[in-house]
Write an enzyme that holds these catalytic residues in place. Structure first.
Site, short mmCIF file in Angstrom:
data_model
loop_
_atom_site.label_atom_id
_atom_site.label_comp_id
_atom_site.label_asym_id
_atom_site.label_seq_id
_atom_site.Cartn_x
_atom_site.Cartn_y
_atom_site.Cartn_z
N SER A 6 0.86 -1.19 0.00
CA SER A 6 0.00 0.00 0.00
C SER A 6 0.89 1.23 0.00
O SER A 6 2.08 1.16 0.34
CB SER A 6 -0.87 -0.01 1.27
OG SER A 6 -1.50 1.23 1.49
N TYR B 89 -2.47 -1.44 10.33
CA TYR B 89 -2.46 -1.63 8.88
C TYR B 89 -1.15 -1.12 8.28
O TYR B 89 -0.52 -1.80 7.46
CB TYR B 89 -3.66 -0.90 8.27
CG TYR B 89 -3.76 -1.00 6.77
CD1 TYR B 89 -4.33 -2.11 6.17
CD2 TYR B 89 -3.31 0.05 5.96
CE1 TYR B 89 -4.44 -2.19 4.78
CE2 TYR B 89 -3.42 -0.03 4.58
CZ TYR B 89 -3.98 -1.15 4.00
OH TYR B 89 -4.08 -1.23 2.63
#
Length: 270
Positions: A156, A169
């Site tokens: 990401s 995350y």
């Protein structure tokens, strides 16, 4: 056309979103595909429902519509046993496995010091242990076959910068970069390339943060700053799939250890 002709691919988290898009895009270029997903909810700490068996089968039908073969199997990336069964299916049905896309991922939000242990653990188990399990399940067969190959792990923009408000995350997506870098060195003697892809926000994934994005942006100015991409507010799954296709194909035969951003300029902005 034909950039993946004669190759077989295994993709996790493929019932919808990016995983579905990757499966269809690689099939369009000639790949036979094994698609997996957990197909049931796994934690009340996740603020959205996970994909269903029906959605996984829809992915398989979309792959078959390209003229390629597809196997759809329910598998939890937290279980190496279930992933090994998926890898075995690829070898039994296709006689080979050339590319592995460790795509399954989950997220939630919350200040790092307020997250529950379950919220932390489920994100880490899926996002970081999941790719490790995927490699453990698939790479030994690829090494034994001696044909080289490619491993692509979904990270990401949060795997490059310190995004908030989801430290768990962000940590997991940084973690897969370390895993990728180590694996790219370990697997180079076997001609297996390992790379990560780093999207910014992606449309149509089924993943939500549990509150309206506008509300979260007003509450968390740094989230709003991270979400401001120079080129576009978000990318589409196929944009990421095109990067995966390059990394899976022989066009990237000497590309390994790369953090491939598909982020509309997110990680480069001031």
């Amino acid at each position: 056309m034909g950039r993946m002709e004669g190759k077989a691919v295994l993709i996790t988290g493929a019932a919808r979103g990016q995983g579905r898009s990757h499966a269809v895009r690689l099939a369009e270029e000639g790949a036979d595909v094994v698609v997996t997903d957990v197909c049931h909810d796994i934690s009340d700490e996740l603020p959205y429902s996970l994909a269903s068996k029906e959605q996984l089968e829809e992915t398989a039908e979309l792959v078959r519509a390209t003229g390629r073969r597809c196997i759809a199997l329910q598998a939890d990336v937290r279980s190496v046993v279930e992933l090994r069964a998926a890898a075995d299916a690829a070898w039994e049905e296709f006689g080979r496995l050339d590319t592995v896309v460790a795509n399954a991922g989950v997220m939630s939000i919350g200040a790092a010091w307020e997250l529950s242990e379950e919220a932390w653990d489920v994100v880490m188990d899926v996002n970081l242990k999941g790719p490790w399990n995927t490699v453990r399940a698939t790479v030994p067969g690829m090494i034994e076959a001696g044909q080289g190959g490619s491993v692509v792990i979904t990270s990401s923009a949060a795997g490059i910068r310190g995004h908030v408000p989801y430290a768990h995350y962000t940590a997991s997506k940084h973690g897969v970069v370390g895993l990728m870098k180590a694996l790219s060195n370990e697997l180079a003697p076997h001609r297996i390339r390992v790379n990560t892809v780093h999207p910014t926000g992606v449309s149509d994934t089924g993943i939500t943060v549990g509150v309206p994005i506008e509300e979260l942006a007003a509450r968390e100015p740094l989230f709003a700053l991270a979400a401001m991409n120079p080129l576009a507010p978000y990318v589409e799954p196929r944009d990421v799939s095109n990067a995966v296709l390059f990394l899976a194909s022989d066009e990237s035969r000497y590309v390994t250890g790369l953090q491939f951003t598909v982020d509309a300029g997110s990680t480069n902005k001031p």
